[in-house]
Each structure stands twice: as C-alpha cells, then as structure tokens.
Design an enzyme around this catalytic site. Structure first.
Site, short mmCIF file in Angstrom:
data_model
loop_
_atom_site.label_atom_id
_atom_site.label_comp_id
_atom_site.label_asym_id
_atom_site.label_seq_id
_atom_site.Cartn_x
_atom_site.Cartn_y
_atom_site.Cartn_z
N CYS A 146 -10.30 -6.63 1.71
CA CYS A 146 -10.61 -5.32 2.27
C CYS A 146 -12.09 -5.01 2.22
CB CYS A 146 -9.86 -4.23 1.53
SG CYS A 146 -8.16 -4.65 1.26
N THR A 166 0.83 -1.21 0.00
CA THR A 166 0.00 0.00 0.00
C THR A 166 0.86 1.26 0.00
OG1 THR A 166 -1.78 -1.14 1.15
CG2 THR A 166 -1.77 1.26 1.32
N SER A 176 5.03 -6.71 -2.25
CA SER A 176 4.77 -6.83 -0.82
C SER A 176 5.18 -8.21 -0.35
CB SER A 176 3.28 -6.60 -0.57
OG SER A 176 2.97 -6.82 0.79
N ALA A 177 5.75 -8.30 0.86
CA ALA A 177 6.29 -9.58 1.35
C ALA A 177 5.21 -10.59 1.74
CB ALA A 177 7.21 -9.33 2.54
N HIS A 178 4.12 -10.12 2.34
CA HIS A 178 3.19 -11.09 2.93
C HIS A 178 2.33 -11.83 1.92
CE1 HIS A 178 -0.89 -9.06 3.11
NE2 HIS A 178 -0.15 -8.02 2.84
C1 LIG Z 1 -2.45 -7.04 -0.94
C2 LIG Z 1 -2.39 -6.10 -2.08
C3 LIG Z 1 -1.96 -4.78 -1.90
C4 LIG Z 1 -1.63 -4.21 -0.55
O1 LIG Z 1 -0.42 -4.72 -0.04
P1 LIG Z 1 -0.17 -4.60 1.54
O2 LIG Z 1 1.25 -5.00 1.71
O3 LIG Z 1 -1.14 -5.54 2.18
O4 LIG Z 1 -0.42 -3.18 1.91
C5 LIG Z 1 -1.90 -3.95 -3.01
N1 LIG Z 1 -2.22 -4.41 -4.21
C6 LIG Z 1 -2.63 -5.67 -4.43
C7 LIG Z 1 -2.95 -6.12 -5.81
C8 LIG Z 1 -2.74 -6.56 -3.37
O5 LIG Z 1 -3.15 -7.80 -3.59
#
Ligand SMILES: *Cc1c(COP(=O)(O)O)cnc(C)c1O
Length: 397
Positions: A326, A73, A200-202
């Site tokens: 979300c 994000t 993003s790592a998670h």
């Molecule tokens: C999960 C996600 C995000 C947000 O990433 P976070 O690390 O959770 O803030 C943004 N874009 C997409 C396409 C996602 O799947």
C-alpha cells in the site's frame, strides 16, 4: 519470453488451480442467490455453508462464529470501529501498536476523530510487542486491544496468547489482524483466547475481494454494513458466492499443507538469505529470524535506494516490494521499520521479499544473480553521487 519471478506473496498470491476449479461452476450453472428458496438458490446456500465450515476449521472456530466480508480490510474496520463505538459508555480508550496494517491504523485514526483515545504501543528492535508494556498501558477505560498476529512487512509473529490474556484480565476485548497468519502459523482461536480475528482469502491462494471476521460466541458486535439478512443478519449484501467458495477451498488446502508449507518456505528463505550474505556486503536483516513468517525476508541494502533496486529488478522480471504494497508508491518511510528504530537512510534501502508455494530454488539463484548485479550498479552510482554532492535531497538516483 522474459523470465518472471514473483517474490511478493505477502502482497497477494495467485489463485491455486484447485481453488479456481472449485469456484468455476458457481459463476455459471450454479449461480443461484443463496437467499432464494428454490433449488439452485439452496444449492448455493449449501456450498456457502460448506465454505464457512472450512474457514472455521482453519482457525479452530465454530462455523457460526465466521462472518464473510469483502476483505481483510472490512473485517478490521468492522471489528475495531464497532467494538469501540458500542462500548463507548464503558470507556473511550483503545490500544493497538505502531506496526499495524493501514486497515487497522486508519480505523484507529477515524476513532480518534470521533473522540476516542488510542495508545499505539512501541515494539522492540525486532518488532515484538512486550506483554508487560501492554499491561502497563491498560486502564479502566480501555475497551479494546488490537494487535496483529503476523506483521506483513517484517513477518514477526506476536505472542498473541499472552497478549490476549492480559487484555482479557482487565476486561478489554481482544482483536487480532491475522491476515498473514493462515498456512504460516497454526491458529486455534480457543487456545489463543481472542474475541475477534480477521482473515483474507487472497493472501492464502484464494481470490481477491473476500475476507472473514471471527466473532467469538457471546461477544456482541453491532453490524457494520446495513441491509438484508445475509450472514445470520450480521453482514448485509448478497454474498460473494464464488469468492467465498474459493476462500473455503484455499482454507482447506492451507490447513492440510501447513507443516509442509512452513518447512519448505523456511528452508527456501534461509537459503535465500545465506546466498545474499555470501554475495553482497553491507546488508542487514530487519526483524527477528526466530519468530518470523516462513517466507519473509526484509533486507536493507546499505547506500542505495530501495525503489531504484525494485525498478531494476522489475526490468529483470522480478517482483518485490519496498515495505507494504500500500505504501510502495509513496516515498514516506515505512512506519513499521520506523517503529523498529531503523535509521531513515537504511529504511530507504530496504526491500521485502516473500517467497511462496510456487517459488523454486532456481528462482532464488536467478534473483541473487540479479541482486548482485543491480546492487553493485546502484552503489557505484551512489558513491559517484556522494562525491559530487548529488545526494542533497536524499535521492541517490
Ligand atoms: C493484506 C492485509 C490486510 C488487508 O486485507 P485485504 O483483504 O487486502 O483488504 C490487512 N492486514 C494485513 C496484515 C494484511 O497483510
């Protein structure tokens, strides 16, 4: 103990053991601040730079083009808001799509409040952006185009290379939210021709609370977070050292296992769909089956409420989602399925299943059994409800 089946890998993933083991020493013995000049600080700094190399390698970048953030994000906000604002003299028009993640859409809405014009491109019925439509939408005022690589709800993989080329020809910067892409599609920032890319790592078996923005060498982007000189003076704040080290390890594993991961998840997903098709009538797959995230299935079960099915599956120990994580707590229909032209009553009957590295064939069989049972239960209630006129508010249960 009740059986647990997790089928929501696009919402988040468990941290792999190798990732956790790599992180652990940095909570305790190796806790030094990477900005400190004494030995344990410099050891942290070195580990941080090794993680940067691994994340860079995952996307074909140079380590100097990787900037760690607090999340995907934050990377999206940074890219879009700062790219647009710093180029406002040249023009105040940006282009994105109707199917972006809220991290992107809400950044664009913020820019609209600050006087920018935003074009939200339509997709076709499978969720693809037409490069010719992008071409027609670009103007001399357009400074930035941001189009996601892989959609988080329906898994469609966009033709980023073609889209980026068109934007660049007209002198606009190109950003892509690639959070769902690593480990699922090969990524090479040079071949793609993108200027900015978020990860993003998670979402790749790393820890929560750490992301990165790729900023192509030569692209100027003002800072978004202000303070100390971390991240080559581009992103202030003491680094999330353990998180970044976990991200590095997760990136290494994603790159190493890419082909095997795609093959295994595609097979598992196809098996899942086949079993659903054999056992449950009146279903529809949302999105494309051709260019799709290997682990993603987004299905409409007609005549029922997705939320009700989600909750019944939860009682059976199965975790799935309606649309994106979300928006799953709200009843507003998914903006992604709306953009695809899926009728609103069908959207309400839609669930997203995402399989991942720890999903087994046995998990799928169990899930299909529970789906058959629960869909039947809800459809029985719903036909009764229809007869008695209980469906007036659109609430089947
Ligand atoms: C999960 C996600 C995000 C947000 O990433 P976070 O690390 O959770 O803030 C943004 N874009 C997409 C396409 C996602 O799947």
């Amino acid at each position: 103990m009740k059986r647990q089946v997790y089928l929501d890998y696009s919402a988040t993933t468990p941290v792999k053991d190798e990732v956790l083991q790599a992180m652990l020493p940095y909570f305790t013995q190796n806790f030094g601040n990477p900005s400190s000049l004494y030995t344990i600080g410099q050891e942290s700094k070195q580990a941080l730079e090794e993680a940067r190399e691994l994340v860079a390698a995952l996307i074909g970048a140079s380590p100097r083009e990787i900037f760690f953030t607090s999340s995907g994000t934050e990377a999206d906000n940074w890219a879009v808001i700062e790219a647009a604002e710093s180029r406002a003299k040249k023009g105040r028009h940006i282009i994105t799509t109707k199917i972006e993640h809220h991290a992107l859409l809400h950044s664009c809405e913020y820019l609209e409040k600050r006087g920018f014009a935003v074009t939200y491109l339509d997709t076709d019925g499978e969720g693809f952006v037409d490069p010719a439509l992008l071409e027609r939408s670009l103007t001399d005022e357009t400074t930035l185009v941001s189009i996601m690589f892989v959609n988080n709800e329906i898994g469609t993989i966009q033709p980023i290379e073609a889209l980026a080329r068109i934007a660049k020809e007209r002198g606009a910067l190109f950003h892509t939210d690639a959070v769902q892409a690593p480990g699922n599609v090969p990524i090479d920032v040079r071949a793609l021709g993108v200027d900015l890319l978020s990860v993003s790592a998670h979402k790749i078996y790393g820890p929560k609370g750490v992301g990165a923005l790729y900023i192509r060498k030569g692209v100027s982007l003002p800072n978004h977070i202000h303070g100390g000189g971390q991240e080559n003076k581009k992103r202030a704040g003491t680094e999330n050292l353990t998180g970044i080290i976990g991200f590095g390890k997760a990136a290494e594993l994603s790159a190493r296992d890419l082909d095997a991961h795609i093959e295994r998840l595609t097979k598992l997903r196809n098996y899942f769909l086949e079993r659903i098709r054999e056992n449950i009538p009146d279903i529809r797959v949302n999105g494309s089956l051709a260019r799709r995230l290997p682990g993603n299935l987004n299905i409409t079960f007609q005549y029922i409420e997705g939320e009700a099915l989600l909750l019944l599956l939860d009682l059976d120990g199965i975790a799935v989602s309606t649309g994106s994580a979300c928006s799953s707590a709200s009843l507003t229909p998914s903006h992604v399925l709306t953009a695809l032209g899926v009728p609103v009553e069908m959207i309400h009957g839609s669930l997203r299943f995402t399989v991942g590295d720890f999903t087994t064939k046995d998990d799928i069989d169990y899930t299909v059994d529970c789906l058959v049972k629960n869909v039947e239960k809800l459809r029985n209630i719903s036909s009764v409800s229809k007869e008695k006129g209980w469906l007036k508010n659109g609430n089947a249960v």
